[in-house]
Design a protein around this motif. Structure first.
Motif, PDB file in Angstrom:
ATOM      1  N   GLU A 184       0.640  -1.231   0.046  1.00  0.00           N
ATOM      2  CA  GLU A 184      -0.042   0.270  -0.220  1.00  0.00           C
ATOM      3  C   GLU A 184       0.476   1.454  -0.394  1.00  0.00           C
ATOM      4  N   VAL A 185       1.845   1.023   0.598  1.00  0.00           N
ATOM      5  CA  VAL A 185       2.872   2.351   0.290  1.00  0.00           C
ATOM      6  C   VAL A 185       2.848   3.229  -1.094  1.00  0.00           C
ATOM      7  N   ALA A 186       3.362   2.626  -2.147  1.00  0.00           N
ATOM      8  CA  ALA A 186       3.064   3.871  -3.377  1.00  0.00           C
ATOM      9  C   ALA A 186       1.980   4.544  -3.183  1.00  0.00           C
ATOM     10  N   ASP A 187       0.679   3.770  -3.192  1.00  0.00           N
ATOM     11  CA  ASP A 187      -0.930   3.776  -3.246  1.00  0.00           C
ATOM     12  C   ASP A 187      -0.416   5.393  -2.635  1.00  0.00           C
ATOM     13  N   ALA A 188      -0.099   5.167  -1.196  1.00  0.00           N
ATOM     14  CA  ALA A 188       0.136   6.177  -0.341  1.00  0.00           C
ATOM     15  C   ALA A 188       0.904   7.679  -0.173  1.00  0.00           C
ATOM     16  N   ILE A 189       1.824   7.591  -1.223  1.00  0.00           N
ATOM     17  CA  ILE A 189       2.580   8.752  -1.380  1.00  0.00           C
ATOM     18  C   ILE A 189       1.662   9.501  -2.642  1.00  0.00           C
ATOM     19  N   GLN A 190       1.402  10.930  -2.090  1.00  0.00           N
ATOM     20  CA  GLN A 190       0.634  11.650  -2.865  1.00  0.00           C
ATOM     21  C   GLN A 190       1.261  13.220  -2.769  1.00  0.00           C
ATOM     22  N   PHE A 191       0.941  13.678  -3.519  1.00  0.00           N
ATOM     23  CA  PHE A 191       1.796  15.262  -3.711  1.00  0.00           C
ATOM     24  C   PHE A 191       1.613  15.967  -2.242  1.00  0.00           C
ATOM     25  N   ASP A 192       0.404  16.472  -2.256  1.00  0.00           N
ATOM     26  CA  ASP A 192       0.005  16.931  -1.224  1.00  0.00           C
ATOM     27  C   ASP A 192       0.206  16.715   0.551  1.00  0.00           C
ATOM     28  N   ALA A 193      -0.145  15.268   0.862  1.00  0.00           N
ATOM     29  CA  ALA A 193       0.533  14.557   1.965  1.00  0.00           C
ATOM     30  C   ALA A 193       2.100  14.540   1.652  1.00  0.00           C
ATOM     31  N   LEU A 194       2.903  14.486   1.014  1.00  0.00           N
ATOM     32  CA  LEU A 194       4.255  14.110   0.600  1.00  0.00           C
ATOM     33  C   LEU A 194       4.532  16.194   1.300  1.00  0.00           C
ATOM     34  N   LEU A 195       4.038  17.180   0.963  1.00  0.00           N
ATOM     35  CA  LEU A 195       5.032  18.010   0.892  1.00  0.00           C
ATOM     36  C   LEU A 195       3.672  18.756   2.279  1.00  0.00           C
ATOM     37  N   THR A 196       3.242  18.110   2.732  1.00  0.00           N
ATOM     38  CA  THR A 196       2.926  18.627   3.894  1.00  0.00           C
ATOM     39  C   THR A 196       3.547  18.400   5.300  1.00  0.00           C
ATOM     40  N   THR A 197       4.389  16.691   5.008  1.00  0.00           N
ATOM     41  CA  THR A 197       4.888  15.757   5.640  1.00  0.00           C
ATOM     42  C   THR A 197       6.329  17.169   5.157  1.00  0.00           C
ATOM     43  N   LEU A 198       6.780  17.423   4.563  1.00  0.00           N
ATOM     44  CA  LEU A 198       8.268  17.779   4.623  1.00  0.00           C
ATOM     45  C   LEU A 198       8.313  19.571   5.630  1.00  0.00           C
TER      46      LEU A 198
END
Length: 350
Positions: A184-198
């Motif tokens: 499920e990891v690849a599908d969970a890596i999304q633009f908005d969520a990853l930017l918020t993480t950073l």
């Protein structure tokens, strides 16, 4: 804080594991550096304290007394325990679902204690996810539970360790995804969520770790960071565009780097944090280099939370008291106390 002394809520974790033991040992060892407040079954902790060290002195109070009167005063040679009674007798090394809800109660109480300004931060001993689920409560981990209870939309799990014989410098590894099945990891890596993480990492490294301009290195998801799309497109379609956007927002973010070569001194000496795409990609390296000395930090919460870097060690608990190493718990407590002091200084300076 009580003057300049941070008050740290410590949830003692799974009662059948080593959590209560390391909580007692670390709290007693560091009682002159901070004020530890244990949250667990007072009678069980008192019995365990006598087995570990007869010099340990505990002062138990009820949750109702805490809510009515706040946290009472306590001498430096006494540890406060807020009583969270268990529902079943503890057999070290043997899980009992009847105690699952009592373990969760300690987390709820720690959150409440911070919200009510009785405590400044929380440190969590390891718990057993299966016991809580067997008690009828859906539970995936501390990180997700604390996010839900504090109504935090997104948090970031990060492990940190200081320089040691295996590391020439401190190492911090944050995760883009946490407790997910690998498929499920690849599908969970999304633009908005990853930017918020950073953004969360950048903000908390500034505010909680005192790093003026954090340098964040980002791993790819695929072998060789996708090798220009031949081994996967997540880097091209999501990860690299997010890195470019983060830079445009003023963050010092670099990558995406192949994960199998990034964890070397020549790269890590320039990184304040590495963002890995999934749990084992980053944490396997950190735990190999510092197991027992690392600290789990939840970034993005409206409170300070640290934890140990290991599990409940049921097999060790079954062998008897006096065998567990409280090193990671001590480091987690010191890191939480440092964060409290740092945030207090920022508030005073503003």
């Amino acid at each position: 804080m009580a003057g300049s002394t941070p008050v740290i809520a410590i949830t003692v974790g799974e009662p059948a594991g080593i959590g209560p033991e390391i909580s007692l040992l670390a709290a007693w060892a560091l009682r002159h550096e901070m004020r530890p407040v244990l949250m667990g079954d007072a009678a069980y902790l008192a019995m365990l304290a006598q087995e570990l060290d007869r010099d340990i002195r505990l002062m138990g109070i009820s949750q109702q007394a805490l809510r009515n009167n706040g946290l009472p005063g306590c001498g430096k040679d006494q540890i406060t325990v807020i009583d969270c009674p268990l529902n079943a007798h503890v057999v070290p090394g043997q899980l009992d679902a009847r105690n699952g809800r009592a373990v969760l109660q300690t987390l709820d109480l720690a959150i409440e204690s911070i919200e009510q300004d009785w405590c400044d931060a929380m440190v969590t001993a390891p718990l057993q996810k299966s016991t809580i689920n067997d008690a009828g409560v859906a539970f995936t981990g501390h990180t997700e539970y604390l996010a839900e209870k504090t109504q935090t939309k997104q948090v970031v799990m990060m492990l940190a360790c200081e320089a040691n014989q295996a590391l020439l410098h401190p190492l911090r590894v944050a995760l883009a995804t946490t407790h997910l099945p690998l498929r499920e990891v690849a599908d969970a890596i999304q633009f908005d969520a990853l930017l918020t993480t950073l953004q969360i990492i950048d903000q908390d490294l500034r505010q909680k770790f005192g790093i003026a301009k954090p340098r964040i290195f980002v791993t790819g998801l695929n072998p060789h960071a996708g090798e220009n799309g031949y081994l996967g497109r997540e880097e091209i379609d999501v990860i690299n565009p997010v890195i470019q956007q983060a830079r445009a927002l003023g963050m010092d973010v670099r990558g995406a780097f192949p994960a199998d070569t990034l964890f070397q001194h020549k790269y890590l000496k320039d990184a304040d944090c590495v963002l890995a795409m999934y749990h084992d990609q980053g944490l396997s390296v950190l735990k190999h280099a510092s197991f027992g000395l690392g600290v789990n930090v939840t970034l993005g919460l409206p409170l300070i939370r640290t934890s140990v870097d290991h599990g409940t060690a049921l097999d060790l608990a079954k062998l008897g008291t006096g065998l567990a190493d409280a090193g990671s718990m001590k480091v987690a407590m010191r890191m939480a106390a440092d964060m409290v002091k740092r945030q207090a200084a920022l508030i005073q300076a503003s």
